[in-house]
Design a protein around this motif. Sequence first.
Motif, PDB file in Angstrom:
ATOM      1  N   GLY A 168       7.241  14.862  -2.068  1.00  0.00           N
ATOM      2  CA  GLY A 168       8.069  13.786  -2.600  1.00  0.00           C
ATOM      3  C   GLY A 168       7.293  12.751  -3.373  1.00  0.00           C
ATOM      4  O   GLY A 168       7.544  12.514  -4.557  1.00  0.00           O
ATOM      5  N   LEU A 169       6.315  12.108  -2.723  1.00  0.00           N
ATOM      6  CA  LEU A 169       5.581  11.023  -3.365  1.00  0.00           C
ATOM      7  C   LEU A 169       4.498  11.537  -4.299  1.00  0.00           C
ATOM      8  O   LEU A 169       4.182  10.896  -5.301  1.00  0.00           O
ATOM      9  N   GLY A 170       3.941  12.714  -3.990  1.00  0.00           N
ATOM     10  CA  GLY A 170       2.866  13.235  -4.806  1.00  0.00           C
ATOM     11  C   GLY A 170       3.309  13.983  -6.046  1.00  0.00           C
ATOM     12  O   GLY A 170       2.604  14.014  -7.050  1.00  0.00           O
ATOM     13  N   MET A 171       4.497  14.598  -6.003  1.00  0.00           N
ATOM     14  CA  MET A 171       4.941  15.445  -7.108  1.00  0.00           C
ATOM     15  C   MET A 171       6.248  14.975  -7.746  1.00  0.00           C
ATOM     16  O   MET A 171       6.358  14.856  -8.970  1.00  0.00           O
ATOM     17  N   ILE A 172       7.253  14.714  -6.921  1.00  0.00           N
ATOM     18  CA  ILE A 172       8.580  14.430  -7.461  1.00  0.00           C
ATOM     19  C   ILE A 172       8.711  12.985  -7.900  1.00  0.00           C
ATOM     20  O   ILE A 172       9.333  12.688  -8.927  1.00  0.00           O
ATOM     21  N   PRO A 207      12.127   3.245  -5.265  1.00  0.00           N
ATOM     22  CA  PRO A 207      11.825   2.377  -4.114  1.00  0.00           C
ATOM     23  C   PRO A 207      12.200   3.021  -2.786  1.00  0.00           C
ATOM     24  O   PRO A 207      11.471   2.866  -1.793  1.00  0.00           O
ATOM     25  N   ALA A 208      13.324   3.748  -2.763  1.00  0.00           N
ATOM     26  CA  ALA A 208      13.742   4.397  -1.512  1.00  0.00           C
ATOM     27  C   ALA A 208      12.723   5.433  -1.055  1.00  0.00           C
ATOM     28  O   ALA A 208      12.408   5.544   0.141  1.00  0.00           O
ATOM     29  N   MET A 209      12.184   6.208  -1.994  1.00  0.00           N
ATOM     30  CA  MET A 209      11.213   7.237  -1.638  1.00  0.00           C
ATOM     31  C   MET A 209       9.906   6.622  -1.161  1.00  0.00           C
ATOM     32  O   MET A 209       9.361   7.015  -0.122  1.00  0.00           O
ATOM     33  N   TYR A 210       9.394   5.647  -1.902  1.00  0.00           N
ATOM     34  CA  TYR A 210       8.079   5.100  -1.557  1.00  0.00           C
ATOM     35  C   TYR A 210       8.151   4.121  -0.392  1.00  0.00           C
ATOM     36  O   TYR A 210       7.113   3.756   0.170  1.00  0.00           O
ATOM     37  N   PHE A 248       0.811  -1.208   0.000  1.00  0.00           N
ATOM     38  CA  PHE A 248       0.000   0.000   0.000  1.00  0.00           C
ATOM     39  C   PHE A 248       0.852   1.270   0.000  1.00  0.00           C
ATOM     40  O   PHE A 248       0.347   2.357   0.250  1.00  0.00           O
ATOM     41  N   GLY A 249       2.136   1.147  -0.286  1.00  0.00           N
ATOM     42  CA  GLY A 249       3.025   2.311  -0.281  1.00  0.00           C
ATOM     43  C   GLY A 249       2.977   3.113  -1.556  1.00  0.00           C
ATOM     44  O   GLY A 249       3.252   4.317  -1.559  1.00  0.00           O
ATOM     45  N   TRP A 250       2.666   2.456  -2.680  1.00  0.00           N
ATOM     46  CA  TRP A 250       2.563   3.160  -3.963  1.00  0.00           C
ATOM     47  C   TRP A 250       1.538   2.406  -4.794  1.00  0.00           C
ATOM     48  O   TRP A 250       1.867   1.628  -5.667  1.00  0.00           O
ATOM     49  N   GLY A 272       1.736   2.860  -8.527  1.00  0.00           N
ATOM     50  CA  GLY A 272       3.074   2.759  -9.095  1.00  0.00           C
ATOM     51  C   GLY A 272       3.330   1.457  -9.830  1.00  0.00           C
ATOM     52  O   GLY A 272       2.652   0.452  -9.609  1.00  0.00           O
ATOM     53  N   PRO A 273       4.357   1.461 -10.699  1.00  0.00           N
ATOM     54  CA  PRO A 273       4.729   0.238 -11.417  1.00  0.00           C
ATOM     55  C   PRO A 273       5.168  -0.859 -10.458  1.00  0.00           C
ATOM     56  O   PRO A 273       5.807  -0.595  -9.435  1.00  0.00           O
ATOM     57  N   VAL A 274       4.840  -2.086 -10.796  1.00  0.00           N
ATOM     58  CA  VAL A 274       5.155  -3.224  -9.935  1.00  0.00           C
ATOM     59  C   VAL A 274       6.659  -3.362  -9.734  1.00  0.00           C
ATOM     60  O   VAL A 274       7.117  -3.733  -8.640  1.00  0.00           O
ATOM     61  N   GLU A 275       7.454  -3.052 -10.775  1.00  0.00           N
ATOM     62  CA  GLU A 275       8.907  -3.227 -10.666  1.00  0.00           C
ATOM     63  C   GLU A 275       9.533  -2.308  -9.632  1.00  0.00           C
ATOM     64  O   GLU A 275      10.671  -2.528  -9.209  1.00  0.00           O
ATOM     65  N   TYR A 276       8.818  -1.276  -9.191  1.00  0.00           N
ATOM     66  CA  TYR A 276       9.340  -0.383  -8.150  1.00  0.00           C
ATOM     67  C   TYR A 276       8.609  -0.567  -6.827  1.00  0.00           C
ATOM     68  O   TYR A 276       8.686   0.288  -5.955  1.00  0.00           O
ATOM     69  N   GLY A 277       7.918  -1.658  -6.701  1.00  0.00           N
ATOM     70  CA  GLY A 277       7.210  -1.929  -5.456  1.00  0.00           C
ATOM     71  C   GLY A 277       5.787  -1.425  -5.429  1.00  0.00           C
ATOM     72  O   GLY A 277       5.135  -1.458  -4.382  1.00  0.00           O
ATOM     73  N   GLY A 278       5.296  -0.950  -6.571  1.00  0.00           N
ATOM     74  CA  GLY A 278       3.924  -0.475  -6.638  1.00  0.00           C
ATOM     75  C   GLY A 278       2.942  -1.596  -6.895  1.00  0.00           C
ATOM     76  O   GLY A 278       3.308  -2.767  -7.050  1.00  0.00           O
ATOM     77  N   ARG A 279       1.653  -1.243  -6.965  1.00  0.00           N
ATOM     78  CA  ARG A 279       0.604  -2.225  -7.218  1.00  0.00           C
ATOM     79  C   ARG A 279       0.094  -2.170  -8.651  1.00  0.00           C
ATOM     80  O   ARG A 279      -0.623  -3.073  -9.085  1.00  0.00           O
TER      81      ARG A 279
END
Length: 415
Positions: free
Chosen positions: A110-114, A132-135, A69-71, A74-81
Motif C-alpha cells: 500500500g504505502l510502498g507501491m500504491i 491521508p487515510a492510507m498513510y 513520521f508516517g510519510w 510525502g507532500p506536506v498537503e497530505y501529511g507528509g514531511r
Amino acid sequence: MESDDMRDFAAEARRFLDAHVAKAPDRTAVTWGEGDDSMAYFSSLPPEEEREFVQRAREWQRIRYENGFGWITGPVEYGGRGLTPVHDLLYDAVESEYDVADTGVLSVIGLGMIGPTILAHAQPHIRDRWLPAMYRGDAIACQLFSEPGAGSDLASVATRAVREGEEWVLNGQKVWTSVAQHSQIGLALTRTNPDAPKHRGITAFLVPMDTPGVEVRPLRQMTGGADFNEVFLTDVRIPDDHRLGEVDGGWTVALTTLMNERATVGSEGVGPVGAALSPDHLSALMRATWTWDDRALRARLAELLVDALATEHLNARALRKLRGGVAPGPEMSVSKLMYGQNLTHAAHFVSDVLGPRIIADTGQWGTYAWTELLLATPALRILGGTEEIMKNILAERVLGLPKEPVTTAAKEVRS
C-alpha cells in the motif's frame, strides 16, 4: 560525512521513538535455545491473532503519521514531511533499534507501491480522500494485477472494464493478491480495448473493496497461512473518477507501481528472516547439530555469507547514490534478485545441515522451525517479478546482451 540536517533528523526520530516505545533486544546476537525460534516469512497466525496483528500495525502507523513520521517523503498537503528518500532510510535505520509493531501489511504494497501511484496518477479529490487515510493507517491497499492467465506477462490481463455513462463495469478474476482480506482499496488493471495491442488496451482503476460484486477468497499456502487471495469481480461498478491515468493508458500506471515494487522488495529484512543470513545463527546451528567439522558444509556457509555481504554492499552503494542526489541504477533490480536467492540458498543449506529434523519435529529448539522458511522459498523466487524475468531485464538492459528470441506478441509487451 553526515550533515547537520541528518543528525538533527535522527535526533528528532530518537526523541519520538523514546517517547512511545522501548528499545528492541539485539536481533543479531544468538543464544542457542533462548527466545522465539520462528523462521516464518509469511504469516500463519490464527484469524483472531492476525486481526490483532493488523490492528497493532494500524495503531503504530497512526502514531507515526500524527508525529510526522508516517510519510517522510510525502507532500506536506497530505501529511507528509516533504523530505528525501535518504531521510526515510535514516528513519528506518533508527526505528530498527526499537520494539515497534510490524507494519508490513500496510507499507510493503500500500504505502510502498500504491500510494506513490495514486499520487502520480489520481485526480486531486481522490488523492485527498485516500492518501491521508492510507498513510495514517486507516486504509490498507492491495494490488489487483496478476490473473490466472497473466502473471509475469502482465500485459495479458483479461479482466474487462466496460464503460456505462460515468461508470465502468468490471468483470474478471485476480489471483495471488496479498493482504486483500484486510484491504479497503485495490489498484486493478483491466482490459478496456481488446482490439489494441496488449499493453495499449489496459486501464487502471481504484476499486473500493466493499463495492458490491467484490469477493475475496483466501488461498491456503503450504506454510500454513493464507497471505494470498483470489479476488473475483462480478459486475463491479466503479465511478470514472476512480480511473488512474488515461483510458487505455494503464500500462504507464502499472510501470509506476512496478518501479516502486523493485525498490520495496529489494532489501534484506531483520527479525527471523534476517537471522537466516546471520553468521552467528548459522554457525550456532551447525555446532548444535554436530556438523561444524563438515568441510563441505562450511565451504557452502562461506559462499552464502559472501553473497549476503555482497548484497549488503550493493544496498549501501544505492544509499550513497541517494545521499548524493543520484537515483540508483540497476542496484535495486539486482538486490531484489539476490534477496530471494540468498534466502533460498540459506534454506537449502540449513535443510542439508538438519537432514530429517527439518521434516519431523523432534522438539529441539531452532531446527524444525526452519521448515517455515524452506516452504516459503518458492514464493520468494516469484513475488515482485520472477527470477527469470529479472535476469532477462538485467541481461538485456544492463549488460547489453542479445535479446532472447520472442514471439511477435511478446515483442509488443516489451516495446
